[in-house]
Design a protein around this motif. Structure first.
Motif, PDB file in Angstrom:
ATOM      1  N   VAL A 155      23.008  41.194  35.753  1.00  0.00           N
ATOM      2  CA  VAL A 155      23.505  42.411  36.398  1.00  0.00           C
ATOM      3  C   VAL A 155      23.737  42.076  37.859  1.00  0.00           C
ATOM      4  O   VAL A 155      22.850  41.536  38.517  1.00  0.00           O
ATOM      5  CB  VAL A 155      22.483  43.564  36.240  1.00  0.00           C
ATOM      6  N   ILE A 156      24.944  42.366  38.336  1.00  0.00           N
ATOM      7  CA  ILE A 156      25.284  41.992  39.712  1.00  0.00           C
ATOM      8  C   ILE A 156      25.691  43.233  40.488  1.00  0.00           C
ATOM      9  O   ILE A 156      26.610  43.955  40.101  1.00  0.00           O
ATOM     10  CB  ILE A 156      26.401  40.924  39.727  1.00  0.00           C
ATOM     11  N   GLU A 157      24.942  43.456  41.568  1.00  0.00           N
ATOM     12  CA  GLU A 157      25.228  44.605  42.419  1.00  0.00           C
ATOM     13  C   GLU A 157      26.112  44.098  43.556  1.00  0.00           C
ATOM     14  O   GLU A 157      25.720  43.148  44.249  1.00  0.00           O
ATOM     15  CB  GLU A 157      23.890  45.120  42.949  1.00  0.00           C
ATOM     16  N   ALA A 158      27.297  44.678  43.710  1.00  0.00           N
ATOM     17  CA  ALA A 158      28.214  44.176  44.740  1.00  0.00           C
ATOM     18  C   ALA A 158      29.176  45.269  45.157  1.00  0.00           C
ATOM     19  O   ALA A 158      29.487  46.162  44.362  1.00  0.00           O
ATOM     20  CB  ALA A 158      29.001  42.989  44.184  1.00  0.00           C
ATOM     21  N   ALA A 159      29.663  45.196  46.403  1.00  0.00           N
ATOM     22  CA  ALA A 159      30.615  46.198  46.893  1.00  0.00           C
ATOM     23  C   ALA A 159      31.877  46.138  46.033  1.00  0.00           C
ATOM     24  O   ALA A 159      32.356  47.156  45.539  1.00  0.00           O
ATOM     25  CB  ALA A 159      30.929  45.928  48.361  1.00  0.00           C
ATOM     26  N   THR A 160      32.425  44.938  45.829  1.00  0.00           N
ATOM     27  CA  THR A 160      33.495  44.738  44.842  1.00  0.00           C
ATOM     28  C   THR A 160      32.826  44.079  43.650  1.00  0.00           C
ATOM     29  O   THR A 160      32.217  43.015  43.802  1.00  0.00           O
ATOM     30  CB  THR A 160      34.592  43.790  45.382  1.00  0.00           C
ATOM     31  N   PRO A 161      32.917  44.686  42.451  1.00  0.00           N
ATOM     32  CA  PRO A 161      32.217  44.101  41.303  1.00  0.00           C
ATOM     33  C   PRO A 161      32.571  42.624  41.118  1.00  0.00           C
ATOM     34  O   PRO A 161      33.704  42.211  41.383  1.00  0.00           O
ATOM     35  CB  PRO A 161      32.718  44.940  40.133  1.00  0.00           C
ATOM     36  N   CYS A 162      31.560  41.856  40.685  1.00  0.00           N
ATOM     37  CA  CYS A 162      31.692  40.397  40.623  1.00  0.00           C
ATOM     38  C   CYS A 162      32.938  39.950  39.849  1.00  0.00           C
ATOM     39  O   CYS A 162      33.713  39.117  40.329  1.00  0.00           O
ATOM     40  CB  CYS A 162      30.429  39.803  40.006  1.00  0.00           C
ATOM     41  N   ILE A 163      33.167  40.522  38.670  1.00  0.00           N
ATOM     42  CA  ILE A 163      34.298  40.028  37.865  1.00  0.00           C
ATOM     43  C   ILE A 163      35.622  40.394  38.558  1.00  0.00           C
ATOM     44  O   ILE A 163      36.612  39.662  38.437  1.00  0.00           O
ATOM     45  CB  ILE A 163      34.237  40.512  36.388  1.00  0.00           C
ATOM     46  N   GLY A 164      35.614  41.486  39.340  1.00  0.00           N
ATOM     47  CA  GLY A 164      36.800  41.865  40.120  1.00  0.00           C
ATOM     48  C   GLY A 164      37.077  40.824  41.202  1.00  0.00           C
ATOM     49  O   GLY A 164      38.230  40.425  41.424  1.00  0.00           O
ATOM     50  N   GLN A 165      36.017  40.353  41.875  1.00  0.00           N
ATOM     51  CA  GLN A 165      36.180  39.293  42.883  1.00  0.00           C
ATOM     52  C   GLN A 165      36.776  38.054  42.223  1.00  0.00           C
ATOM     53  O   GLN A 165      37.635  37.372  42.777  1.00  0.00           O
ATOM     54  CB  GLN A 165      34.823  38.909  43.485  1.00  0.00           C
ATOM     55  N   MET A 166      36.308  37.795  40.992  1.00  0.00           N
ATOM     56  CA  MET A 166      36.771  36.578  40.298  1.00  0.00           C
ATOM     57  C   MET A 166      38.216  36.716  39.826  1.00  0.00           C
ATOM     58  O   MET A 166      38.973  35.747  39.844  1.00  0.00           O
ATOM     59  CB  MET A 166      35.841  36.273  39.123  1.00  0.00           C
ATOM     60  N   VAL A 167      38.594  37.937  39.394  1.00  0.00           N
ATOM     61  CA  VAL A 167      39.983  38.167  38.973  1.00  0.00           C
ATOM     62  C   VAL A 167      40.918  37.907  40.166  1.00  0.00           C
ATOM     63  O   VAL A 167      41.958  37.264  40.040  1.00  0.00           O
ATOM     64  CB  VAL A 167      40.156  39.606  38.409  1.00  0.00           C
ATOM     65  N   GLU A 168      40.488  38.368  41.352  1.00  0.00           N
ATOM     66  CA  GLU A 168      41.303  38.136  42.557  1.00  0.00           C
ATOM     67  C   GLU A 168      41.412  36.651  42.865  1.00  0.00           C
ATOM     68  O   GLU A 168      42.491  36.144  43.176  1.00  0.00           O
ATOM     69  CB  GLU A 168      40.683  38.852  43.765  1.00  0.00           C
ATOM     70  N   ALA A 169      40.279  35.955  42.785  1.00  0.00           N
ATOM     71  CA  ALA A 169      40.299  34.505  43.055  1.00  0.00           C
ATOM     72  C   ALA A 169      41.178  33.801  42.023  1.00  0.00           C
ATOM     73  O   ALA A 169      41.986  32.924  42.372  1.00  0.00           O
ATOM     74  CB  ALA A 169      38.879  33.948  43.012  1.00  0.00           C
ATOM     75  N   HIS A 170      41.065  34.214  40.758  1.00  0.00           N
ATOM     76  CA  HIS A 170      41.834  33.594  39.676  1.00  0.00           C
ATOM     77  C   HIS A 170      43.341  33.792  39.889  1.00  0.00           C
ATOM     78  O   HIS A 170      44.142  32.899  39.582  1.00  0.00           O
ATOM     79  CB  HIS A 170      41.396  34.190  38.329  1.00  0.00           C
ATOM     80  N   ALA A 171      43.725  34.954  40.462  1.00  0.00           N
ATOM     81  CA  ALA A 171      45.151  35.201  40.722  1.00  0.00           C
ATOM     82  C   ALA A 171      45.698  34.158  41.695  1.00  0.00           C
ATOM     83  O   ALA A 171      46.881  33.835  41.684  1.00  0.00           O
ATOM     84  CB  ALA A 171      45.323  36.613  41.273  1.00  0.00           C
ATOM     85  N   GLU A 172      44.824  33.626  42.557  1.00  0.00           N
ATOM     86  CA  GLU A 172      45.243  32.600  43.526  1.00  0.00           C
ATOM     87  C   GLU A 172      45.218  31.208  42.923  1.00  0.00           C
ATOM     88  O   GLU A 172      46.134  30.423  43.108  1.00  0.00           O
ATOM     89  CB  GLU A 172      44.291  32.602  44.746  1.00  0.00           C
TER      90      GLU A 172
END
Ligand code: G1P
Length: 306
Positions: free
Chosen positions: A136-153
């Motif tokens: 369980v990861i508590e984050a301002a931007t949810p972890c998988i969302g951060q990863m989706v953004e990184a993956h887009a790059e």
């Protein structure tokens, strides 16, 4: 152009033996942090990242988790008749559109890699996310969302990672980082040349542990289908990703922003429960006072015993 991540796989076929006896009749993923089951935390994280299709990989005979995300008209009508708008809102927020959720059974417990392979036909053709609800990861931007953004790059395969003390590393998949810089992304990306599942502390290639969030290139299913049993005699997802990296496919570790709770362990689960409860304005003051008193009481007892 990098393909958008539309599907997410949730491997939930585990027996939850560490949580017995509660897991005798309740799937571990249905145990709650305050009032939301673990699986709901993970599903909401995926939906917030724009993922449209949810695939659960369950064990045969295990109570299906689908029901939790389906509409419950009778309960809704009762709450509406009672004018309980607040409860109705909470209830409706768990309902996912028809067709958004699919379930597949993992016939035998052959490992995480095998569980992901079971979802092959339901996962679509593009890159796919995998979320392990125990993490369980508590984050301002949810972890998988951060990863989706990184993956887009960067495309390829992206693995959530964090540095852990050597004493803990042997419980995780561990990254063997490459010397080549992975590019920009605020220094959060690490190029991966290899991975080892649950190495002995002295053999670990680094202190970068893989945490239960992945974005996998579609080629992963071919690697999984060819995979032989690895650590613990199971088909390991880590080994299939290692095969991809060894074949020259781009694989990155992503140092996410946020606080991770290990809800696969009982103490981690209690820590997460306290942390999530303390974020609720209606609980914070009373619980804070209780925790302070409890600590004081504990110190008095320990001091008295010495
Ligand atoms: C699984 C993976 C491991 C990863 C871990 C993250 O292990 O096999 O590579 O580091 O999740 O929580 P498990 O915790 O299921 O033993």
């Amino acid at each position: 152009m990098v393909c958008r991540v539309k599907s997410a796989i949730f491997p939930v076929a585990g027996l939850g033996t560490r949580f017995l006896p509660v897991t005798k009749s309740i799937p571990k993923e249905m145990i709650s942090l305050v009032d939301r089951p673990l699986i709901q935390h993970a599903v909401e994280e995926a939906l917030a990242a724009g993922i449209e299709r949810i695939v659960f990989v369950t064990a045969p005979g295990k109570v299906t988790l689908e029901a939790h995300f389906q509409a419950s008209p009778e309960l809704e009508n009762t709450l509406a008749a009672r004018g309980n708008g607040a409860a109705l809102e909470v209830l409706r927020a768990t309902t996912l559109p028809r067709g958004a959720v699919a379930c597949v059974s993992q016939p035998r417990p052959l490992g995480l890699g095998h569980a992901v392979l079971c979802a092959r036909e339901l996962a679509g053709d593009g890159p796919v996310a995998v979320l392990l609800p125990d993490d369980v990861i508590e984050a301002a931007t949810p972890c998988i969302g951060q990863m989706v953004e990184a993956h887009a790059e960067c495309g390829g395969t992206v693995l959530a990672t964090m540095r852990l003390p050597r004493t803990q590393i042997s419980s995780y998949g561990v990254i063997d980082p490459s010397d080549t810089p992975a590019g920009a992304e605020d220094g959060r990306l690490v190029a991966v040349r290899g991975l080892v599942e649950k190495p002995a502390a002295q053999d670990a290639p680094s202190d970068l542990a893989v945490i239960g969030r992945y974005i996998l290139a579609p080629s992963i299913f071919g690697h999984l289908a060819r995979q032989r049993p690895g650590a613990g005699g199971e088909i390991q997802l880590t080994d299939a990703i290692a095969s991809a990296a060894a074949g020259g496919e781009p694989v990155f570790g992503f140092c996410f922003e946020g606080r991770r709770f290990d809800c696969g362990s009982r103490v981690g689960f209690v820590e997460a429960t306290v942390a999530f409860a303390m974020q609720r304005p209606e609980m914070r003051d009373r619980l804070g006072t209780f925790l302070r008193h409890e600590m004081a009481r504990l110190e008095t007892t320990v001091l008295a015993a010495e």
